[in-house]
Motif scaffolding. Structure first.
Motif, mmCIF file in Angstrom:
data_model
loop_
_atom_site.group_PDB
_atom_site.id
_atom_site.type_symbol
_atom_site.label_atom_id
_atom_site.label_comp_id
_atom_site.label_asym_id
_atom_site.label_seq_id
_atom_site.Cartn_x
_atom_site.Cartn_y
_atom_site.Cartn_z
ATOM 1 N N PHE A 306 0.808 -1.212 0.000
ATOM 2 C CA PHE A 306 0.000 0.000 0.000
ATOM 3 C C PHE A 306 0.851 1.277 0.000
ATOM 4 O O PHE A 306 0.344 2.361 0.224
ATOM 5 N N GLU A 307 2.160 1.093 -0.254
ATOM 6 C CA GLU A 307 3.061 2.226 -0.474
ATOM 7 C C GLU A 307 3.846 1.954 -1.756
ATOM 8 O O GLU A 307 5.036 1.652 -1.728
ATOM 9 N N PRO A 308 3.181 2.043 -2.906
ATOM 10 C CA PRO A 308 3.787 1.617 -4.165
ATOM 11 C C PRO A 308 5.039 2.397 -4.567
ATOM 12 O O PRO A 308 5.891 1.879 -5.288
ATOM 13 N N SER A 309 5.172 3.639 -4.101
ATOM 14 C CA SER A 309 6.327 4.444 -4.500
ATOM 15 C C SER A 309 7.590 4.098 -3.712
ATOM 16 O O SER A 309 8.693 4.478 -4.115
ATOM 17 N N HIS A 310 7.431 3.379 -2.598
ATOM 18 C CA HIS A 310 8.594 3.014 -1.774
ATOM 19 C C HIS A 310 9.312 1.819 -2.404
ATOM 20 O O HIS A 310 8.665 0.830 -2.773
ATOM 21 N N PRO A 311 10.638 1.875 -2.540
ATOM 22 C CA PRO A 311 11.360 0.775 -3.195
ATOM 23 C C PRO A 311 11.380 -0.521 -2.411
ATOM 24 O O PRO A 311 11.684 -1.587 -2.967
ATOM 25 N N GLY A 312 11.076 -0.490 -1.111
ATOM 26 C CA GLY A 312 11.051 -1.708 -0.310
ATOM 27 C C GLY A 312 12.444 -2.214 0.013
ATOM 28 O O GLY A 312 13.417 -1.450 0.073
ATOM 29 N N THR A 313 12.553 -3.526 0.185
ATOM 30 C CA THR A 313 13.817 -4.166 0.551
ATOM 31 C C THR A 313 14.283 -5.077 -0.568
ATOM 32 O O THR A 313 13.559 -5.984 -0.984
ATOM 33 N N LEU A 314 15.495 -4.851 -1.040
ATOM 34 C CA LEU A 314 16.063 -5.688 -2.096
ATOM 35 C C LEU A 314 16.918 -6.776 -1.460
ATOM 36 O O LEU A 314 17.771 -6.502 -0.614
ATOM 37 N N ILE A 315 16.677 -8.022 -1.892
ATOM 38 C CA ILE A 315 17.426 -9.178 -1.365
ATOM 39 C C ILE A 315 18.152 -9.856 -2.518
ATOM 40 O O ILE A 315 17.533 -10.275 -3.492
ATOM 41 N N ARG A 316 19.487 -9.949 -2.398
ATOM 42 C CA ARG A 316 20.300 -10.619 -3.414
ATOM 43 C C ARG A 316 21.395 -11.402 -2.713
ATOM 44 O O ARG A 316 21.830 -11.057 -1.611
ATOM 45 N N SER A 317 21.891 -12.429 -3.362
ATOM 46 C CA SER A 317 22.924 -13.252 -2.747
ATOM 47 C C SER A 317 24.261 -12.537 -2.668
ATOM 48 O O SER A 317 25.098 -12.833 -1.820
ATOM 49 N N ASP A 318 24.499 -11.571 -3.557
ATOM 50 C CA ASP A 318 25.811 -10.917 -3.624
ATOM 51 C C ASP A 318 25.852 -9.593 -2.863
ATOM 52 O O ASP A 318 26.774 -8.795 -3.042
ATOM 53 N N LEU A 319 24.875 -9.345 -1.987
ATOM 54 C CA LEU A 319 24.857 -8.094 -1.231
ATOM 55 C C LEU A 319 25.532 -8.296 0.123
ATOM 56 O O LEU A 319 24.904 -8.709 1.100
ATOM 57 N N SER A 320 26.808 -8.024 0.199
ATOM 58 C CA SER A 320 27.514 -8.110 1.475
ATOM 59 C C SER A 320 27.326 -6.800 2.232
ATOM 60 O O SER A 320 26.973 -5.766 1.656
ATOM 61 N N ALA A 321 27.559 -6.826 3.524
ATOM 62 C CA ALA A 321 27.333 -5.645 4.355
ATOM 63 C C ALA A 321 28.419 -4.596 4.107
ATOM 64 O O ALA A 321 29.601 -4.928 3.965
#
Length: 486
Positions: A306-321
């Motif tokens: 219900f917040e379509p303009s918000h990009p949300g959370t992206l989850i990928r295997s290659d995203l290190s901290a």
């Protein structure tokens, strides 16, 4: 026929709670500000409306019996038929809520009545058949569970496609439930057949979250099947991204517990963190579904429906901290600490295997485990009835063992990299300041999560304390460092 992947479309799943707000979804996920070709190059996978699967099977939290539980119980008599009639009434009420007095409501009602009465006839015939000694009801219960569960997804997918057509969208209802189909296919084959003639650039497929296939999704995933459908549709059709729309953001903690001003939306993380969240019951995505996406190199995005303009959370295997730190504090109440103690265990192999066999046999979910020389403690989520059956089985196998059961809560601090953050000492300090004495702490060498066992009554306070010390304070410290560097 093989699908030619486009690598430009998305596969998007809408959860049951969000589906119950269908009219609002028209203004966000389903249509929103999209026009023309922007409406397409998407595949929508839908769950049943909120509460519908509970009524068809059993209540997910309370265990209150639904149609399936009543049918599978020899003592229930015809009560399952009455329960099915109540489900049918609830489905028709949902149709009225969505379509009002529009002619499309008649189409939606006919669809529901045909499916429900088809299932009713099938169950009556099965009950009659199993009244003979040669046919055992237990052998057919998984199929019954599948068939009942698929009713909810079939209704929501059919209604959504119908509603989109009313609003000028070229939508297509894609039924993967196997209704009145001859033969059976592998899940990937079922998806290939369903999408073989669909042009994603000009059609918007609305897909049932349940897919009937040789793998029998409910045997492995039970009610987590819709995320598996999402992942395999994404892989088979060659999607650019998978998206899960929920009624909330994936945040650093539950805002209802720590407060909306204290939490922050997690902008990005990896599949390792997603696995830890699933283990804690915070269903970013089922681990098996995540595996398919991870292996195919398809990123997953978790968004607020219900917040379509918000990009949300992206989850990928290659995203290190970028830097070490806790990303989320979450946990589970009503966890059973199942302690198995036997002094004869020292130096003897086989205890672990037998305990795991019993837990698997009675379908009890293992969250975590600790052990020493003569004690193995499993932290479990499941019904008391199932856990008592495990206890009985093990008592028969190991008569000298002492088995105890205690209800506790687990709180977990999770992050891609907790190394070098002194997370254990900070956690102990914050809990002590809040007046909470941990019953146990699990801090593994891999440094992706820290688990704290507390009394159930201390759960909320423990989440607040750990979030304050490990997330909020860390964010303030980072801001100070950035100001000094500037």
């Amino acid at each position: 026929m093989t699908i030619r992947p486009t690598n430009t479309h998305t596969v998007e799943k809408i959860g049951g709670t969000s589906m119950s707000r269908t009219r609002e979804l028209l203004d966000t996920v389903l249509i929103g500000s999209r026009q023309g070709t922007e409406l397409y190059n998407r595949i929508i996978v839908v769950s049943a409306y909120g509460g519908m699967t509970d009524a068809l099977l059993e209540h997910k939290k309370s265990g209150e019996p639904g149609v399936y539980s009543l049918f599978s119980s020899a003592e229930s008599g015809w009560s399952w038929g009455d329960a099915l009639s109540r489900v049918a009434s609830a489905m028709l009420e949902k149709n009225a809520e969505i379509f009002g007095d529009d002619n499309s409501r008649e189409v939606a009602d006919r669809f529901v009545k045909e499916r429900v009465e088809g299932v009713r006839s099938c169950l009556i015939d099965l009950a009659r058949l199993c009244s003979f000694g040669h046919f055992q009801l237990e052998q057919h219960l998984l199929t019954v569970r599948e068939m009942l569960s698929s009713l909810g997804e079939a209704q929501s997918a059919h209604n959504t496609a119908l509603l989109l057509k009313l609003h000028g969208v070229n939508a297509r209802f894609v039924d993967l439930t196997g209704w009145r189909e001859d033969g059976q296919h592998d899940l990937d084959q079922q998806i290939e057949r369903a999408f073989a003639e669909i042009d994603l650039t000009q059609e918007l497929p609305v897909v049932t979250g349940y897919a009937q296939c040789r793998e029998v999704l409910m045997r492995t995933y039970d009610r987590g099947y819709s995320e598996v459908t999402l992942s395999r549709v994404a892989v088979v059709t060659g999607a650019a991204e998978a998206i899960i729309h929920k009624e909330f953001h994936l945040s650093s903690a539950d805002p209802r517990v720590v407060g909306t001003d204290a939490v922050r939306v997690i902008g990005q993380t990896n599949y390792d963190v997603a696995d830890q969240l699933s283990n804690m019951g915070m269903e970013a995505i089922h681990p098996r579904a995540a595996k398919s996406l991870r292996q195919a190199g398809i990123p997953l995005r978790v968004k607020n429906a219900f917040e379509p303009s918000h990009p949300g959370t992206l989850i990928r295997s290659d995203l290190s901290a970028d830097q070490p730190g806790v990303e989320i504090v979450t946990g589970l109440k009503s966890v059973f600490a199942f302690e198995f103690y036997d002094q004869d265990m020292v130096g003897v192999k086989g205890y672990d295997a037998k305990i795991l066999e019993a837990l698997d046999r009675h379908k009890v979910w293992i969250i975590s485990k600790t052990s020493n020389a003569n004690t193995i403690t499993h932290f479990l989520k499941g019904s008391m009835k199932a856990i008592r059956r495990v206890e009985k089985d093990l008592s028969d196998i190991f008569p000298t063992a002492e088995i105890s059961l205690r209800k506790v809560a687990l709180v977990s601090a999770i992050g891609r990299d907790l190394g070098g953050t002194n997370v254990l000492s900070k956690a102990v300090t914050m809990l002590a300041e809040a007046g909470i004495e941990p019953l146990g702490i699990h801090d593994l060498m891999r440094k992706v999560d820290l688990q704290v066992v507390v009394e159930e009554a201390d759960f909320d306070r423990a989440v607040v304390a750990l979030h304050k010390g490990l997330v909020e304070q860390d964010a303030r410290d980072q801001s100070k460092r950035q100001l000094k560097a500037a």
